[in-house]
Design an enzyme around this catalytic site. Structure first.
Site, mmCIF file in Angstrom:
data_model
loop_
_atom_site.group_PDB
_atom_site.id
_atom_site.type_symbol
_atom_site.label_atom_id
_atom_site.label_comp_id
_atom_site.label_asym_id
_atom_site.label_seq_id
_atom_site.Cartn_x
_atom_site.Cartn_y
_atom_site.Cartn_z
ATOM 1 N N ARG A 210 8.897 17.103 -9.781
ATOM 2 C CA ARG A 210 8.826 15.870 -8.972
ATOM 3 C C ARG A 210 8.653 16.201 -7.481
ATOM 4 O O ARG A 210 7.587 16.053 -6.920
ATOM 5 C CB ARG A 210 10.082 15.025 -9.224
ATOM 6 C CG ARG A 210 9.997 13.598 -8.727
ATOM 7 C CD ARG A 210 10.149 13.411 -7.248
ATOM 8 N NE ARG A 210 11.421 13.889 -6.714
ATOM 9 C CZ ARG A 210 11.705 13.941 -5.420
ATOM 10 N NH1 ARG A 210 10.814 13.563 -4.527
ATOM 11 N NH2 ARG A 210 12.861 14.415 -4.998
ATOM 12 N N ASP A 211 9.717 16.673 -6.842
ATOM 13 C CA ASP A 211 9.641 16.920 -5.386
ATOM 14 C C ASP A 211 8.587 17.978 -5.104
ATOM 15 O O ASP A 211 7.860 17.911 -4.106
ATOM 16 C CB ASP A 211 11.023 17.382 -4.877
ATOM 17 C CG ASP A 211 11.251 17.082 -3.404
ATOM 18 O OD1 ASP A 211 10.264 16.869 -2.693
ATOM 19 O OD2 ASP A 211 12.416 17.066 -2.969
ATOM 20 N N HIS B 58 20.679 19.288 -1.347
ATOM 21 C CA HIS B 58 19.227 19.240 -1.592
ATOM 22 C C HIS B 58 18.567 19.677 -0.286
ATOM 23 O O HIS B 58 18.419 18.876 0.635
ATOM 24 C CB HIS B 58 18.864 17.800 -1.985
ATOM 25 C CG HIS B 58 17.403 17.515 -2.149
ATOM 26 N ND1 HIS B 58 16.846 17.172 -3.378
ATOM 27 C CD2 HIS B 58 16.375 17.473 -1.270
ATOM 28 C CE1 HIS B 58 15.550 16.929 -3.220
ATOM 29 N NE2 HIS B 58 15.242 17.109 -1.945
ATOM 30 N N HIS C 20 15.541 21.391 1.843
ATOM 31 C CA HIS C 20 14.175 21.913 2.021
ATOM 32 C C HIS C 20 14.271 23.130 2.939
ATOM 33 O O HIS C 20 15.202 23.256 3.735
ATOM 34 C CB HIS C 20 13.266 20.812 2.565
ATOM 35 C CG HIS C 20 12.932 19.793 1.512
ATOM 36 N ND1 HIS C 20 11.762 19.815 0.806
ATOM 37 C CD2 HIS C 20 13.658 18.767 1.002
ATOM 38 C CE1 HIS C 20 11.768 18.829 -0.077
ATOM 39 N NE2 HIS C 20 12.914 18.171 0.013
ATOM 40 N N CYS D 169 7.577 16.460 1.184
ATOM 41 C CA CYS D 169 7.557 15.004 1.020
ATOM 42 C C CYS D 169 6.344 14.448 1.757
ATOM 43 O O CYS D 169 6.090 14.823 2.901
ATOM 44 C CB CYS D 169 8.843 14.396 1.577
ATOM 45 S SG CYS D 169 8.830 12.597 1.555
ATOM 46 N N ASN E 138 11.587 22.547 -1.390
ATOM 47 C CA ASN E 138 13.021 22.839 -1.511
ATOM 48 C C ASN E 138 13.210 24.346 -1.588
ATOM 49 O O ASN E 138 12.287 25.085 -1.928
ATOM 50 C CB ASN E 138 13.569 22.248 -2.817
ATOM 51 C CG ASN E 138 13.583 20.746 -2.796
ATOM 52 O OD1 ASN E 138 12.546 20.117 -3.022
ATOM 53 N ND2 ASN E 138 14.729 20.181 -2.512
HETATM 54 P P1 HMG Z 1 6.651 -1.932 -1.098
HETATM 55 O O1 HMG Z 1 5.225 -2.094 -0.659
HETATM 56 O O2 HMG Z 1 7.731 -2.266 -0.130
HETATM 57 O O3 HMG Z 1 6.929 -2.741 -2.444
HETATM 58 O O4 HMG Z 1 6.816 -0.438 -1.621
HETATM 59 P P2 HMG Z 1 6.555 -4.188 -2.895
HETATM 60 O O5 HMG Z 1 7.631 -4.617 -3.818
HETATM 61 O O6 HMG Z 1 6.211 -5.068 -1.720
HETATM 62 O O7 HMG Z 1 5.230 -3.988 -3.776
HETATM 63 C C1 HMG Z 1 3.970 -3.590 -3.215
HETATM 64 C C2 HMG Z 1 3.060 -3.051 -4.299
HETATM 65 O O8 HMG Z 1 3.653 -1.880 -4.881
HETATM 66 C C3 HMG Z 1 2.854 -4.008 -5.457
HETATM 67 O O9 HMG Z 1 1.576 -3.693 -6.018
HETATM 68 C C4 HMG Z 1 3.901 -3.600 -6.443
HETATM 69 O O10 HMG Z 1 3.577 -3.951 -7.758
HETATM 70 C C5 HMG Z 1 3.898 -2.083 -6.282
HETATM 71 P P3 HMG Z 1 0.230 -4.479 -5.609
HETATM 72 O O11 HMG Z 1 0.530 -5.916 -5.911
HETATM 73 O O12 HMG Z 1 0.013 -4.227 -4.114
HETATM 74 O O13 HMG Z 1 -0.819 -3.845 -6.468
HETATM 75 N N1 HMG Z 1 5.179 -1.470 -6.632
HETATM 76 C C6 HMG Z 1 5.321 -0.482 -7.526
HETATM 77 N N2 HMG Z 1 4.441 0.162 -8.308
HETATM 78 C C7 HMG Z 1 4.928 1.117 -9.115
HETATM 79 N N3 HMG Z 1 6.229 1.467 -9.164
HETATM 80 C C8 HMG Z 1 7.129 0.850 -8.394
HETATM 81 C C9 HMG Z 1 6.681 -0.176 -7.539
HETATM 82 N N4 HMG Z 1 7.294 -0.987 -6.646
HETATM 83 C C10 HMG Z 1 6.378 -1.763 -6.104
HETATM 84 N N5 HMG Z 1 8.412 1.209 -8.445
HETATM 85 C C11 HMG Z 1 7.891 1.402 -2.720
HETATM 86 C C12 HMG Z 1 8.074 0.064 -1.970
HETATM 87 C C13 HMG Z 1 9.217 2.097 -2.759
HETATM 88 C C14 HMG Z 1 7.387 1.103 -4.123
HETATM 89 C C15 HMG Z 1 6.854 2.248 -1.981
HETATM 90 O O14 HMG Z 1 7.235 2.325 -0.635
HETATM 91 C C16 HMG Z 1 6.684 3.623 -2.537
HETATM 92 O O15 HMG Z 1 6.243 3.810 -3.665
HETATM 93 N N6 HMG Z 1 7.012 4.660 -1.744
HETATM 94 C C17 HMG Z 1 6.914 6.054 -2.148
HETATM 95 C C18 HMG Z 1 8.259 6.684 -2.027
HETATM 96 C C19 HMG Z 1 8.218 8.104 -2.520
HETATM 97 O O16 HMG Z 1 7.924 8.354 -3.670
HETATM 98 N N7 HMG Z 1 8.520 9.054 -1.606
HETATM 99 C C20 HMG Z 1 8.637 10.421 -1.975
HETATM 100 C C21 HMG Z 1 9.893 10.674 -2.788
HETATM 101 S S1 HMG Z 1 11.391 10.613 -1.826
HETATM 102 C C22 HMG Z 1 11.636 12.266 -1.334
HETATM 103 O O17 HMG Z 1 10.800 13.081 -1.575
HETATM 104 C C23 HMG Z 1 12.955 12.609 -0.692
HETATM 105 C C24 HMG Z 1 13.928 13.289 -1.652
HETATM 106 O O18 HMG Z 1 13.362 14.451 -2.189
HETATM 107 C C25 HMG Z 1 15.199 13.664 -0.896
HETATM 108 C C26 HMG Z 1 14.909 14.415 0.391
HETATM 109 O O19 HMG Z 1 14.366 15.517 0.355
HETATM 110 O O20 HMG Z 1 15.212 13.821 1.429
HETATM 111 C C27 HMG Z 1 14.328 12.355 -2.804
HETATM 112 MG MG MG Z 2 13.292 16.334 -1.247
#
Ligand code: HMG
Ligand code: MG
Length: 302
Positions: free
Chosen positions: A15-16, A207, A209, A240, A249
């Site tokens: 995933r990450d 966690h 990086h 990310c 990480n």
């Molecule tokens: P949004 O635009 O605020 O959501 O996105 P919305 O509810 O307004 O919906 C907008 C559109 O997104 C709609 O589609 C929804 O259907 C769709 P449209 O009508 O435009 O075609 N939608 C979704 N589709 C699939 N799955 C869903 C979903 N929700 C809404 N769950 C959202 C909010 C969170 C979805 C968006 O901002 C997003 O996907 N962001 C990506 C976040 C991400 O994956 N980031 C990387 C992972 S986090 C990370 O790496 C950190 C971590 O490792 C810890 C660390 O290191 O710090 C965990």
């Molecule tokens: Mg991370």
């Protein structure tokens, strides 16, 4: 405080590690990576995320990957679910654990999940309720617990605030994440202490990086305070998409090598782990970002 006798490693590489790859990685390769990680003895693997495919195209094959895994008894499979839509999609894939992910800094919350910290908690609350009702464990990841790519230094009171909110909605286990790898050991200990106001040690994981090469030191600093669970990424994969320049990480191989040398049990076979890292690195066309893996591969070749 005595060091833990056993450390649980969660490999977040599929995933990450892969979420930020520019070229699509076929689902079959992701599935093979998960298979190799479980063969190496990983007891928990973060497989994929149920986020918007427009935001993170690499994870669009989430259901296909989850369906393709030959599950091994004793191994837990975790997925990211930022909102109810993601959770409902994930449910069909029968995850053992779901991860809601918030941020200690407001700016990263906006960039990463398009809402404020307070709004994110409103989105997570129904996910937590539904997951608990379905018997699925809920992990909360707290990004930017020491530094933010947009705001700079993040004080421990922001971590205290977020950990309290996560606890308030029923999140069971919490991750202290250094998203951009800027933290150094004492800073990470301060973030951990803020988290300890709300969660017991055994429900906290690190966690880290490794952008600035601090992740192994930060891991040890947390172990010295009693933390015994860490997210790591095989071959040091990752970054990310909303934290430009941040690398993966800490490499699972490096952490396992360190722990083995300290006589701390992980249940992981380092040689099979190195094979898993070599497999995905060969697919990506670059060497593993792990000092231990590189050394072990050189020794094999020599
Ligand atoms: P949004 O635009 O605020 O959501 O996105 P919305 O509810 O307004 O919906 C907008 C559109 O997104 C709609 O589609 C929804 O259907 C769709 P449209 O009508 O435009 O075609 N939608 C979704 N589709 C699939 N799955 C869903 C979903 N929700 C809404 N769950 C959202 C909010 C969170 C979805 C968006 O901002 C997003 O996907 N962001 C990506 C976040 C991400 O994956 N980031 C990387 C992972 S986090 C990370 O790496 C950190 C971590 O490792 C810890 C660390 O290191 O710090 C965990
Ligand atoms: Mg991370």
């Amino acid at each position: 405080m005595a060091l833990p006798a056993h450390v649980k490693i969660v490999d977040v590489g599929p995933r990450d590690g892969l979420q930020n790859e520019k070229q699509p990685v076929p689902a079959a390769v992701k599935i093979e990576l998960v298979h190799r990680l479980q063969q190496a003895g990983l007891s928990q693997i973060e497989v994929t995320s149920y986020v918007s495919p427009k935001w993170v195209p690499q994870m669009a094959d989430n259901a296909e990957v989850m369906a393709g895994i030959a599950r091994q008894p004793g191994v837990r499979y975790a997925v990211l679910t930022p909102n109810l839509k993601g959770f409902e999609a994930a449910l069909a894939s029968r995850p053992d654990e779901v991860v809601v992910f918030g941020s200690a800094s407001e700016a990263f919350s906006q960039r990463n999940i398009n809402c404020s910290v307070a709004e994110s908690i409103e989105r997570f609350a129904p996910v937590v309720q539904a997951a608990l009702a379905a018997g699925i464990t809920v992990h909360g990841a707290m990004s930017c617990t020491v530094g933010c790519p947009y705001e700079g230094d993040v004080p421990p009171r922001r971590v205290d605030y977020l950990a309290g909110l996560m606890k308030g909605i029923g999140v069971q286990h919490i991750g202290v994440c250094d998203t951009i790898g800027v933290g150094t050991p004492l800073q990470v200990q301060r973030a951990l202490e803020a988290t300890l106001r709300h969660y017991p040690l055994h429900e906290i994981s690190g966690h880290f990086h490794d952008t600035y090469g601090q992740a192994l030191a930060n891991t040890l600093a947390c172990m010295q305070l009693g933390v015994s669970q860490f997210d790591t990424s095989v071959a040091g994969l990752g970054g990310c998409p909303y934290a430009r320049g941040a690398t993966g990480n800490v490499a699972t191989e490096d952490v396992v090598f360190m722990l083995q040398g300290m006589g701390i049990d992980t249940g992981i076979d380092l040689e099979l782990l190195v094979d898993a890292g070599r497999f995905i690195s060969q697919h990506l066309g670059r060497p593993p970002q792990s000092r231990a893996a590189t050394a072990l591969l050189n020794r094999r070749a020599g």
